[in-house]
Enzyme design. Sequence first.
Site: not given
Ligand code: PAF
Length: 284
Positions: A37, A150, A154
């Site tokens: 992050h 990762k 998504q």
């Molecule tokens: O990848 C994540 O942490 C979550 O899927 C996100 C993109 C913050 C959506 O809740």
Amino acid sequence: MKTETTIQGLNASLSTARSNRKMIGFVPTMGNLHQGHLNLVKEARKLCDIVVVSIFVNPIQFGPNEDFDNYPRTLDQDCQLLADVGCDIVFAPSVEQMYGSQPRLTTISVSDITQDLCGLQRPGHFDGVTTVVAKLFHIVQPNFAFFGQKDYQQLAVIRQMVEDLNFPIEVIGVPIARAESGLALSSRNGYLTEAELETAPAIYQSLTEAADQLKSGVSLDAALAHIRERLTTAGFVIDYVEARSPSLKKVTDFDQDVVLFVAAKLGKTRLIDNLTVVYSSNGS
Ligand code: PAF
């Protein structure tokens, strides 16, 4: 660094930046932050004037038997880490702030690419992700949004949503952060026992071995079989081991770049990882 918990507060904090047309970078997270992050935030810091990070454990992307209740919530620790890497604003809304008290009648749903890979085992998961990310995009109104590779699927789903719904946002994918052992960093690694932490790097090892095999002429099926065998022997219960094109189309041969995907359970913890193998016609 400011922390806002309401949409109104966030708008007030962003009003000067918005009227001065500052570049706003946005990193959506569910908290329990790790280096992966923080890399997203650092990337945002390089490109943008103002960096906003959201911390919101989104209930609608968890299935009924998943870990929503147990998902680690570590807001104070997260805020400390974010201050250290130069985040300007943390947006940490409550569920009520995000979804209100009336039933929600709208869902953002990307078809096709959400039905494969993680979508098969986690029905409704990607609808939950796209719905919350669309809401967050409307709330934050960023110029750039940053997501980790990762969660490859998504990232592809969010890119598709941004394209299809004309969000005026550039989506940036940031490479996977790994521990020295090769294990892809994930908030869910915190669920692993000490013994499982020793075993977990087998995922990345099997991916790199399969990549080497492909480059030395082994067939795609055999390379995928190698990953399955390696992980099953190490004690994983495989959810899927698959290869796709970078745009998530099915592939049968290594005659173009391929992405190798793994989702597997170790004890109670579901881990995912992926590796892109670049095709070169001379085999190097
Ligand atoms: O990848 C994540 O942490 C979550 O899927 C996100 C993109 C913050 C959506 O809740």
